[in-house]
Design an enzyme around this catalytic site. Structure first.
Site, short mmCIF file in Angstrom:
data_model
loop_
_atom_site.label_atom_id
_atom_site.label_comp_id
_atom_site.label_asym_id
_atom_site.label_seq_id
_atom_site.Cartn_x
_atom_site.Cartn_y
_atom_site.Cartn_z
N VAL A 87 0.93 -1.17 -0.03
CA VAL A 87 0.00 0.00 0.18
C VAL A 87 0.83 1.50 -0.04
O VAL A 87 1.72 1.48 0.77
CB VAL A 87 -0.83 -0.20 1.24
CG1 VAL A 87 -1.73 1.52 1.04
CG2 VAL A 87 -1.88 -1.25 1.39
N LYS A 88 0.52 2.09 -1.15
CA LYS A 88 1.41 3.37 -1.06
C LYS A 88 0.90 4.58 -0.34
O LYS A 88 -0.30 4.70 -0.32
CB LYS A 88 1.55 3.76 -2.53
CG LYS A 88 2.47 2.78 -3.46
CD LYS A 88 2.49 3.16 -4.95
CE LYS A 88 3.49 4.29 -5.05
NZ LYS A 88 3.65 4.41 -6.36
N ILE A 89 1.92 5.06 0.76
CA ILE A 89 1.32 6.24 1.46
C ILE A 89 2.48 7.18 0.93
O ILE A 89 3.83 7.02 1.22
CB ILE A 89 1.65 5.81 2.83
CG1 ILE A 89 0.40 4.74 3.28
CG2 ILE A 89 1.23 6.92 3.65
CD1 ILE A 89 0.51 4.14 4.62
#
Length: 378
Positions: free
Chosen positions: A148-150
């Site tokens: 998951v890209k943050i």
């Protein structure tokens, strides 16, 4: 040379890059790539071991062709609203890509075979909503090889720690400065420590830190041209690689010592630097510049397909170009400061523009899907 021999030579170049410790990930994903077998072909023939996505990639994918029409019609018939439709379309692609890379994930013991999906970029400056969406994306895709890209905004840093603490693997994106990168690594270590306290197996958590490269040269070169002196012009095209090399030196420093050793003993993996934005934007520079000059073990290079093919065709010898280059890289930044470049302002501008670009792409994505839903409903 026959076509078969030529193709083998191109694959050999990519394999040599992989053998040098650089994981080759594709910076693109679409339903068309999945359905046509193109992505599977890149995995088989081009040493591609992962995929990254972002709002711009999805906006382009959904605006191009008819690959999503059938699913949009099904969602419209079910009465799905705009946000639910976008979520379903994007997570379906990512889930299917995760399945395609499952074998790679297994054969690399979970290091590669990873597929990234980004939280809604409109949440970049909001911690709690970012955490909620990250956890929801993890559950929705429901694949162990997801990242998951943050974004590495100030508000994103605590979201990174809290998401990792829940056992979720994270790709930290939009990193431009070494100072911010150090904060990202701190957030990662803190997240692992909390995950361990929460009873999660650290060996099952993977993370990369996406350090943006070419955009640094684009912004710095523009300012050097405005200064216009010979000393300034002599520094064009040098900032981005120097910045990444300093980042790698920081990576080596942080992932050593007692704090890291304790986590590694519990099964934790180092958060690898990922070189992002590696397509060359200035035609005066080599189209493989940000691959050739950033070869070093324990890194990822996520490339647009154009850059992947360029390296396969004529990339340089994949020798280590990064280790022990810190002093030289530091000298580049001292020279930039001397000629009048405000480096901190460069990073501030790049982060703000990075968030704004992804927000714009997300709105374009919403507009495209809105139109598709309207068409399917009529």
């Amino acid at each position: 040379m026959t076509e078969t021999a030529s193709s083998a030579g191109r694959h050999d170049r990519l394999k040599a890059l992989s053998d040098a410790g650089v994981s080759i990930w594709l910076d693109d994903l679409s339903r068309e790539r999945l359905n046509s077998g193109n992505l599977a072909e890149l995995v088989r023939d081009k040493s591609v071991v992962g995929v990254t996505t972002n709002p711009t990639i999805f906006a382009n994918a959904l605006a191009d062709g008819e690959a999503y029409d059938e699913q949009v019609r099904e969602l419209a018939a079910r009465g799905a609203d705009l946000d639910a439709t976008v979520r379903e379309l994007t997570t379906t692609d990512v889930r299917n890509a995760c399945d395609l890379f499952r074998g790679t994930w297994e054969s690399t013991d979970g290091v590669d075979g990873r597929v990234s999906i980004e939280v809604d970029p409109r949440l970049a400056n909001q911690t709690d909503p970012t955490v909620a969406e990250a956890l929801d994306l993890w559950k929705t895709v429901d694949r162990p090889n997801l990242l998951v890209k943050i974004p590495a905004t100030k508000e994103g840093l605590p979201a990174i720690t809290r998401t990792l603490a829940e056992g979720v693997s994270v790709n930290v994106t939009l990193i431009f400065s070494v100072e911010r990168y150090r904060e990202v690594m701190e957030a990662y270590l803190s997240g692992l420590e909390k995950a361990k306290e929460n009873g999660h197996q650290l060996a099952q958590i993977e993370s990369v830190a996406s350090f943006f490269v070419s955009r640094v040269d684009t912004e710095v070169d523009k300012r050097l041209d405005a200064i216009g002196t010979d000393d300034a012009k002599a520094l064009r095209g040098k900032a981005a690689v120097a910045n990444a090399r300093l980042a790698y030196a920081a990576f080596q420093e942080v992932f050593s010592g007692e704090r890291w050793d304790a986590l590694a003993a519990a099964g934790a993996r180092a958060q690898r630097p990922l070189w992002a934005s590696t397509g060359t934007k200035n035609p005066d520079y080599s189209d493989t510049l940000y691959v050739d000059d950033l070869v070093v073990a324990d890194t990822v290079n996520t490339m647009p397909e154009k850059t992947l093919h360029a390296y396969a065709d004529h990339g340089g010898e994949p020798a280590d170009r990064v280790t022990d280059t810190g002093p030289q890289a530091k000298g580049i930044f001292e020279a930039l400061t001397t000629v009048g470049i405000d480096v901190d302002d460069v990073y501030d501008v790049l982060e703000r523009e990075g968030v704004e670009k992804f927000e714009k792409s997300w709105l374009e994505l919403l507009d495209t899907v809105r139109g598709q839903l309207d068409k399917a409903s009529n």
